[in-house]
Design a protein around this motif. Structure first.
Motif, PDB file in Angstrom:
ATOM      1  N   LEU A 261      97.902  -9.404  22.241  1.00 15.47           N
ATOM      2  CA  LEU A 261      96.918  -8.390  22.614  1.00 15.47           C
ATOM      3  C   LEU A 261      95.924  -8.172  21.480  1.00 15.47           C
ATOM      4  CD1 LEU A 261      99.100  -5.601  24.268  1.00 15.47           C
ATOM      5  CD2 LEU A 261      97.601  -7.252  25.414  1.00 15.47           C
ATOM      6  N   ASP A 262      94.679  -7.841  21.855  1.00 13.67           N
ATOM      7  CA  ASP A 262      93.714  -7.548  20.790  1.00 13.67           C
ATOM      8  C   ASP A 262      94.037  -6.203  20.152  1.00 13.67           C
ATOM      9  OD1 ASP A 262      92.543  -5.378  22.152  1.00 13.67           O
ATOM     10  OD2 ASP A 262      90.722  -6.445  22.662  1.00 13.67           O
ATOM     11  N   THR A 263      93.475  -5.972  18.997  1.00 11.93           N
ATOM     12  CA  THR A 263      93.809  -4.809  18.186  1.00 11.93           C
ATOM     13  C   THR A 263      93.566  -3.491  18.915  1.00 11.93           C
ATOM     14  OG1 THR A 263      93.231  -6.076  16.227  1.00 11.93           O
ATOM     15  CG2 THR A 263      93.397  -3.698  15.957  1.00 11.93           C
ATOM     16  N   GLU A 264      92.444  -3.378  19.624  1.00 11.59           N
ATOM     17  CA  GLU A 264      92.098  -2.120  20.294  1.00 11.59           C
ATOM     18  C   GLU A 264      93.124  -1.761  21.358  1.00 11.59           C
ATOM     19  OE1 GLU A 264      88.732  -0.210  23.248  1.00 11.59           O
ATOM     20  OE2 GLU A 264      88.319  -2.137  22.301  1.00 11.59           O
ATOM     21  N   LEU A 265      93.411  -2.699  22.259  1.00 17.22           N
ATOM     22  CA  LEU A 265      94.356  -2.414  23.336  1.00 17.22           C
ATOM     23  C   LEU A 265      95.769  -2.244  22.785  1.00 17.22           C
ATOM     24  CD1 LEU A 265      94.582  -1.886  26.325  1.00 17.22           C
ATOM     25  CD2 LEU A 265      94.836  -4.349  26.702  1.00 17.22           C
ATOM     26  N   ALA A 266      96.141  -3.022  21.787  1.00 17.96           N
ATOM     27  CA  ALA A 266      97.464  -2.884  21.174  1.00 17.96           C
ATOM     28  C   ALA A 266      97.623  -1.506  20.543  1.00 17.96           C
ATOM     29  CB  ALA A 266      97.677  -3.972  20.130  1.00 17.96           C
ATOM     30  N   SER A 267      96.587  -1.015  19.907  1.00 16.20           N
ATOM     31  CA  SER A 267      96.636   0.312  19.299  1.00 16.20           C
ATOM     32  C   SER A 267      96.804   1.400  20.360  1.00 16.20           C
ATOM     33  CB  SER A 267      95.353   0.551  18.502  1.00 16.20           C
ATOM     34  OG  SER A 267      95.330   1.845  17.985  1.00 16.20           O
ATOM     35  N   LYS A 268      96.096   1.267  21.465  1.00 15.14           N
ATOM     36  CA  LYS A 268      96.214   2.244  22.554  1.00 15.14           C
ATOM     37  C   LYS A 268      97.595   2.173  23.206  1.00 15.14           C
ATOM     38  CE  LYS A 268      91.327   2.580  23.425  1.00 15.14           C
ATOM     39  NZ  LYS A 268      90.274   2.713  24.394  1.00 15.14           N
TER      40      LYS A 268
END
Length: 86
Positions: free
Chosen positions: A39-46
């Motif tokens: 997963l990309d960083t943004e979606l993984a963070s969410k």
């Protein structure tokens, strides 16, 4: 459904972050949980934030993940974090 396809739909604006997270959580099982690394960083963070604050009693118009699915992802992140420190 693959996590990459969910990521793609999210990137195209076809899914909200909440919908993408719920799809990811409902899709994963112990054999596929390592796909989270893609997963990309943004979606993984969410996703990580969602698992930290998940309330199983929260009502939603969509299908929510189970407590077990959320716990699986939470454990994966905890293990992943420990491996980065070691």
């Amino acid at each position: 459904m693959t996590l990459k396809s969910v990521q793609h739909q999210y990137d195209q604006g076809r899914l909200t972050s909440h919908d993408a997270i719920c799809k990811i959580l409902r899709t994963l099982d112990p054999e596929r949980v390592d796909e989270l690394a893609d997963l990309d960083t943004e979606l993984a963070s969410k996703l990580r934030q969602f698992t930290r604050t998940f309330d199983p009693h929260l009502r939603s118009t969509g299908e929510m993940p189970t407590e077990e699915q959320v716990a699986l992802v939470r454990r994966w992140y905890q293990q992943h974090d420990r491996n980065e420190i070691d």
